[in-house]
Design a protein around this motif. Structure first.
Motif, short mmCIF file in Angstrom:
data_model
loop_
_atom_site.label_atom_id
_atom_site.label_comp_id
_atom_site.label_asym_id
_atom_site.label_seq_id
_atom_site.Cartn_x
_atom_site.Cartn_y
_atom_site.Cartn_z
N ALA A 72 4.45 -22.35 -0.47
CA ALA A 72 5.73 -21.65 -0.59
C ALA A 72 5.65 -20.56 -1.65
CB ALA A 72 6.84 -22.64 -0.93
N LEU B 223 5.42 -24.80 6.15
CA LEU B 223 4.71 -24.56 4.90
C LEU B 223 3.53 -25.51 4.76
CD1 LEU B 223 7.80 -24.19 2.56
CD2 LEU B 223 6.19 -22.37 3.15
N LEU C 269 11.49 -21.23 6.22
CA LEU C 269 10.25 -21.78 5.67
C LEU C 269 10.54 -23.22 5.23
CD1 LEU C 269 10.12 -18.62 5.37
CD2 LEU C 269 8.56 -19.00 3.47
N TRP D 185 8.92 -21.63 10.18
CA TRP D 185 7.71 -21.21 9.48
C TRP D 185 7.25 -22.41 8.64
CZ3 TRP D 185 6.39 -15.63 8.48
CH2 TRP D 185 5.22 -15.49 7.73
N SER E 197 13.96 -19.91 2.35
CA SER E 197 13.08 -20.97 1.88
C SER E 197 13.83 -22.29 1.75
CB SER E 197 12.48 -20.61 0.52
OG SER E 197 11.74 -21.71 0.00
N THR F 39 3.51 -17.69 -0.22
CA THR F 39 4.14 -17.00 0.90
C THR F 39 5.34 -16.19 0.45
OG1 THR F 39 3.41 -18.76 2.41
CG2 THR F 39 5.16 -17.29 3.18
#
Length: 321
Positions: A72, A36, A10, A34, A54, A75
């Motif tokens: 963030a 953000l 992410l 992924w 992350s 998610t």
């Protein structure tokens, strides 16, 4: 967990991903991006299978990703609610996007931290600055890239800055006033951790003025508006048995941080001051090229092992059913 499970990264900056993509490919671990701040999530639907890493950056708002921080948080909370394995999860975002949170956590853990005053808005800045000695520096609470970092040698110059058109407004409205520390030598140190364990320490050369006297993030205090490029190399005398490193590992474990860089400065008056916890760490290509086991590949193996554990556990559950 299905056989097509992968490691998801992410992030808010695609420019930082290629070195990791190469490292993951070399280790045979699939890495899927992924982004953000865009897209949607169905809160009532299960997330894809895999491990989620992350890499939210505190400076995301400077790269047309103003919504990355809140995306963030949302998610990661969603992923965690479904029991997904998250590395540097929702609780860690509080450290990444707030130097106030970092300072408080480090101070509480017993580390020497720079004298710092947090000011909300412009009002109170000039008066609060008088609590520090000159010179002092400013920085943004939600920073990275040296956002808001300036040195002031006179209160009158600071007053003019606060009242003038060049004042840099922090994205969260919080400006930090911080003591200006004198380094014992022309470098600061960044210690890298993967899976919560020490990887290596990097000596960041500040002889060109990029970091000199500045207990700031991995950034330079601008000189005439131009930040000097720091030079990076291994600091081999700082190893896994160094007392500070063992303290950092305990700190990261206590806060659920698994991949991070921590920066510290040794001052001329004998202090060792910790001033930054970066949970969105990037690795110097020069350093990576000179080590036997590059950090990028260690990250890939760490996350790949977590993915294998998740896949094996899912297979065991399926076999029981």
């Amino acid at each position: 967990m299905t056989s097509d499970a992968a490691v998801y990264v992410l992030h808010d900056n695609p420019e930082w991903i290629p070195p990791f993509a190469r490292a993951f490919a070399a280790e045979g671990v699939e890495l899927r991006e992924w982004p953000l701040g865009t897209g949607t999530i169905d809160l009532d639907a299960a997330p894809p299978a895999g491990v989620f890493w992350s890499r939210l950056s505190a400076s995301s708002h400077t790269r047309d990703a103003e919504g990355a921080k809140d995306a963030a948080r949302a998610t990661l909370t969603w992923l965690e609610s479904w029991g997904r394995r998250v590395v540097n999860g929702s609780a860690v975002t509080a450290l990444e996007v707030s130097k106030v949170a970092q300072h408080a956590a480090l101070r509480r853990a017993g580390f020497d931290v720079p004298r710092t005053i947090a000011v909300f808005g412009r009002e109170g800045l000039k008066e609060s600055a008088r609590s520090l000695e000159v010179p002092f520096i400013t920085k943004h609470n939600q920073g990275g890239k040296g956002l808001g970092v300036r040195r002031f040698d006179r209160f009158e110059d600071f007053d003019a800055y606060v009242d003038g058109p060049d004042f840099e407004v922090a994205v969260d409205g919080i400006t930090l006033l911080q003591e200006f520390l004198l380094s014992a030598d022309t470098f600061v140190t960044r210690a890298e951790f993967i899976g919560g364990r020490f990887a290596y320490a990097v000596r960041v050369d500040t002889s060109a003025g990029g970091f000199e006297l500045c207990p700031a993030d991995a950034c330079a205090v601008p000189e005439n508006g131009v930040a000097a490029e720091p030079l990076f190399r291994l600091r081999t005398e700082v190893g896994p048995q160094h007392p500070l490193i063992t303290q950092y590992e305990a700190f990261l474990a206590a806060h659920g941080v698994e991949i991070a860089g921590i920066e510290f400065m040794e001052t001329r008056d004998g202090r060792t001051v910790t001033y930054d916890v970066n949970t969105n760490t990037n690795y110097s290509p020069d350093v990576e090229a000179g080590v036997d086991d590059p950090a990028g590949r260690r990250v890939a193996r760490f996350l790949g092992a977590l993915l294998a554990e998740q896949t094996a556990a899912a297979a065991d559950v399926a076999a029981v059913r």
